[in-house]
Design an enzyme around this catalytic site. Structure first.
Site, PDB file in Angstrom:
ATOM      1  N   LYS A   1       0.841  -1.335  -0.097  1.00  9.71           N
ATOM      2  CA  LYS A   1       0.022  -0.206   0.053  1.00  9.71           C
ATOM      3  C   LYS A   1       0.861   1.270  -0.213  1.00  9.71           C
ATOM      4  O   LYS A   1       1.539   1.454   0.897  1.00  9.71           O
ATOM      5  CB  LYS A   1      -0.931  -0.173   1.285  1.00  9.71           C
ATOM      6  CG  LYS A   1      -2.262   0.597   1.160  1.00  9.71           C
ATOM      7  CD  LYS A   1      -2.991   0.397   2.325  1.00  9.71           C
ATOM      8  CE  LYS A   1      -4.494   1.122   2.166  1.00  9.71           C
ATOM      9  NZ  LYS A   1      -5.153   1.006   3.737  1.00  9.71           N
TER      10      LYS A   1
HETATM   11  O1  G3P Z   1      -9.711   2.119   4.147  1.00 12.30           O
HETATM   12  C1  G3P Z   1      -9.327   3.156   4.660  1.00 12.30           C
HETATM   13  C2  G3P Z   1     -10.063   3.536   6.060  1.00 12.30           C
HETATM   14  O2  G3P Z   1      -9.153   2.936   6.937  1.00 12.30           O
HETATM   15  C3  G3P Z   1      -9.983   4.993   6.467  1.00 12.30           C
HETATM   16  O3  G3P Z   1     -11.313   4.967   7.160  1.00 12.30           O
HETATM   17  O4  G3P Z   1     -13.147   5.757   8.489  1.00 12.30           O
HETATM   18  O5  G3P Z   1     -10.516   6.189   8.767  1.00 12.30           O
HETATM   19  O6  G3P Z   1     -11.890   7.515   7.034  1.00 12.30           O
HETATM   20  P1  G3P Z   1     -11.772   5.936   7.976  1.00 12.30           P
END
Ligand code: G3P
Length: 217
Positions: free
Chosen positions: A83
């Protein structure tokens, strides 16, 4: 649509894996830190548990550093997807790693232009963050729609991995838009099962079955 789970938590991974519908895992430094266990050990354990791609994020911000980390990660397990951030350096590293046969996931993508660059660099996945765009009053889902359309227009093979999904309707809309993958927090996967009419209907069937089988006895 492929379902990835967005977590480094083993309880969540075991539970989702037991359903038989889990296609892979995404992690990020925040999710790994939450579990408080060594990075490499955690990633390898996840790879051994889940039969599918496991995204593992580099920490370096320069291309040489990303390549060093990415090449190392790629030796850990066949399921590893490196990643990389959607930056100039990340895109350069993506191009090189792709040429070496390593799978990549370009993360922190917020615009169709970034996604276009990522596809040209040959990434395996691009991860547009829907929820974080919604958080700042932008339309995250429109970005998914635009990217899917642009990739179709040119036949790019990069898969659109809808990320930062915060609730079940994000999943429905990403699926309607044609996202190839949705990475789900365990809570969202759980919410996707639920409907009160399913519970109510099952309750009625079970009690009617009992009635039918006790009638006349
Ligand atoms: O897949 C990316 C994710 O981990 C981010 O999610 O909820 O932290 O914006 P969030």
């Amino acid at each position: 649509m492929k379902f990835f789970l967005d977590t480094a938590n083993f309880e969540e991974i075991h539970e989702a894996n037991s359903l038989g519908i889990l296609d892979g895992i995404t992690t990020n430094p925040t999710l790994i830190a939450k579990e408080g266990k060594p990075f490499k050990e955690t990633i390898i354990a996840i790879c051994n548990e889940v039969n599918g791609p496991v995204s593992c994020e580099v920490i370096a911000t320069d291309c040489a550093g990303m390549l060093k980390q990415g090449r190392d990660y790629a030796t850990w397990h066949k399921n590893i997807v490196v990643k990389l951030p959607t930056t100039r350096e990340g895109v350069k590293a993506c191009k090189t790693l792709t040429g070496e046969g390593t799978k990549t996931n370009l993360t922190l993508c917020f615009t169709p232009n970034q996604a276009l660059i990522v596809a040209k660099a040959g990434a395996t996945y691009v991860s547009p963050f829907i929820g974080r765009l919604d958080d700042i009053s932008e339309d995250g889902m429109q970005v998914i729609k635009d990217i899917v359309q642009i990739y179709k227009n040119y036949g790019y093979t990069t898969q659109v991995l809808a990320a930062s999904l915060r609730h079940p309707m994000h999943v429905v809309k990403a699926a309607l838009a044609g996202a190839h993958v949705g990475t789900l927090p365990a809570k969202v996967l759980d919410q996707m099962f639920k409907h009160p009419l399913t519970d109510k209907g099952l309750e009625t069937f079970l009690s009617d079955w009992k009635k039918a089988n006790t009638a006349g006895s």
